[in-house]
Write a protein that holds these residues in place. Structure first.
Motif, short mmCIF file in Angstrom:
data_model
loop_
_atom_site.label_atom_id
_atom_site.label_comp_id
_atom_site.label_asym_id
_atom_site.label_seq_id
_atom_site.Cartn_x
_atom_site.Cartn_y
_atom_site.Cartn_z
N ARG A 30 0.83 -1.21 0.00
CA ARG A 30 0.00 0.00 0.00
C ARG A 30 0.86 1.26 0.00
O ARG A 30 0.50 2.28 -0.57
N LEU A 31 2.01 1.18 0.67
CA LEU A 31 2.91 2.33 0.76
C LEU A 31 3.90 2.37 -0.41
O LEU A 31 4.79 3.20 -0.45
N HIS A 32 3.72 1.45 -1.35
CA HIS A 32 4.63 1.31 -2.50
C HIS A 32 6.07 1.04 -2.05
O HIS A 32 7.03 1.53 -2.64
N LYS A 33 6.21 0.28 -0.96
CA LYS A 33 7.54 -0.19 -0.55
C LYS A 33 7.66 -1.63 -1.04
O LYS A 33 7.00 -2.53 -0.52
N PHE A 34 8.50 -1.82 -2.04
CA PHE A 34 8.59 -3.13 -2.68
C PHE A 34 9.91 -3.80 -2.36
O PHE A 34 10.89 -3.12 -2.06
N PRO A 35 9.94 -5.13 -2.42
CA PRO A 35 11.20 -5.84 -2.19
C PRO A 35 12.27 -5.39 -3.20
O PRO A 35 11.95 -4.85 -4.26
N ALA A 36 13.53 -5.64 -2.84
CA ALA A 36 14.65 -5.23 -3.70
C ALA A 36 14.46 -5.73 -5.13
O ALA A 36 14.07 -6.87 -5.35
N GLY A 37 14.73 -4.86 -6.08
CA GLY A 37 14.67 -5.27 -7.48
C GLY A 37 13.30 -5.14 -8.11
O GLY A 37 13.13 -5.38 -9.29
N ILE A 38 12.30 -4.78 -7.30
CA ILE A 38 10.93 -4.69 -7.84
C ILE A 38 10.46 -3.24 -7.75
O ILE A 38 10.67 -2.56 -6.74
N SER A 39 9.86 -2.77 -8.81
CA SER A 39 9.34 -1.39 -8.78
C SER A 39 8.02 -1.31 -9.53
O SER A 39 7.61 -2.25 -10.22
N LEU A 40 7.36 -0.16 -9.38
CA LEU A 40 6.09 0.07 -10.03
C LEU A 40 6.36 0.74 -11.38
O LEU A 40 7.07 1.73 -11.46
N ALA A 41 5.77 0.18 -12.43
CA ALA A 41 6.13 0.64 -13.78
C ALA A 41 5.53 1.98 -14.11
O ALA A 41 5.96 2.64 -15.03
N SER A 42 4.51 2.41 -13.37
CA SER A 42 3.87 3.65 -13.71
C SER A 42 3.82 4.55 -12.49
O SER A 42 3.78 4.08 -11.37
N ALA A 43 3.81 5.86 -12.74
CA ALA A 43 3.80 6.80 -11.63
C ALA A 43 2.48 6.79 -10.90
O ALA A 43 2.40 7.10 -9.74
N TYR A 44 1.42 6.41 -11.61
CA TYR A 44 0.14 6.50 -10.93
C TYR A 44 -0.45 5.13 -10.64
O TYR A 44 -0.15 4.15 -11.32
N ILE A 45 -1.26 5.08 -9.62
CA ILE A 45 -1.94 3.83 -9.27
C ILE A 45 -3.29 4.16 -8.66
O ILE A 45 -3.42 5.19 -8.03
#
Ligand code: ZN
Length: 278
Positions: free
Chosen positions: A263-278
């Motif tokens: 929910r806080l957009h804290k992802f495990p190492a190596g993983i990210s959100l591809a888009s700025a918005y959600i």
């Protein structure tokens, strides 16, 4: 009232991307009159493994989500068949016996769903003796519905134009529906008012909006969310060996904590959100 749904296919374990998708859907329905539904999309032929549905339920409970489960797709085959017959009767579908290889050989353009069907069977079946899928005659469908719009909560008002995807399959050779037909009918039958899914399916909503117009179905709103990607920018998918939710759960990881981090957009190492918005 906001009604959302998470609709996983039991053909592989859920991973972090699914968790994010389920949480987005769940949280958007969190108001006083909200309903969060779960539907098992189990019409994937031999790739469907019904036993995975139980694993999914354990995963979602582990993430701290509460939901109402609605009928699985396999219970609605007659409804899909009836809708497809109506479209066929209206001259909006045509049979196609082409194999993937035959389509590839024509070097068609690549659209959002991969190869765009070049219309070989339109008007004249390539190989009448072979099993046929039914494809949407997208030009004819567009001519019938005229200009229709749909609303994405993030991207705003869209004019429905499925032509980029071409004459998509509406009835598969092995199943009386395709994802497009089944998902559109299910969302209407389940009373979904806000369709949530990843941005990789944004193009599908153009197709679904046109199907709603053709079939006289209610029109929901949409919310396409960003996708989790790995270091190489590839979507986290079942086939890419990203650790499954079940693996994490069985290893004793705290599902509630994981859900809060997502929910806080804290992802495990190596993983990210591809888009700025959600
Ligand atoms: Zn064909």
């Amino acid at each position: 009232m906001v009604v959302t749904r998470f609709a996983p296919s039991p053909n592989g374990s859920l991973h972090l991307g699914h968790a994010l998708s389920a949480i987005v859907s769940h949280d958007l329905a969190r108001g006083p009159n909200g309903r969060f539904l779960v539907r098992i999309e189990d019409i994937d032929g031999p790739r469907s493994r019904p036993e995975l549905a139980d694993e999914f339920r354990r995963d979602l409970a582990w993430l701290g989500l509460e939901w109402e489960e609605v009928p699985a797709q396999s219970t609605r085959l007659d409804t899909y068949h009836a809708a497809a017959q109506r479209l066929l009767h209206d001259g909006l579908l045509y049979p196609c016996t082409c194999t993937r290889k035959q389509i590839e050989a024509l070097q068609p353009r690549i659209g959002p769903e991969g190869l765009v069907y070049p219309g070989t069977c339109k008007g004249r079946l390539l190989d009448p003796a072979k099993p046929a899928a039914l494809r949407l005659d997208v030009e004819r469908a567009m001519a019938q519905v005229g200009e229709v719009v749909w609303e994405d909560a993030v991207a705003g008002t869209q004019i429905a134009d499925p032509r980029e995807s071409g004459d998509v399959v509406i009835v598969r050779k092995d199943t009386p529906a395709s994802y497009h037909l089944a998902a559109t009918i299910d969302d209407a039958a389940d009373g979904v008012t806000l369709v949530t899914r990843g941005q990789d399916l944004f193009h599908a909503s153009h197709v679904h909006r046109v199907l709603q117009a053709l079939l006289g179905l209610p029109v929901p709103r949409w919310h396409h969310h960003g996708l989790l990607v790995d270091e190489g920018g590839a979507k986290l998918a079942k086939r890419r060996n990203s650790p499954s939710l079940a693996d994490r759960r069985k290893a004793g990881e705290d599902g509630l904590l994981l859900a809060e981090q997502l929910r806080l957009h804290k992802f495990p190492a190596g993983i990210s959100l591809a888009s700025a918005y959600i």
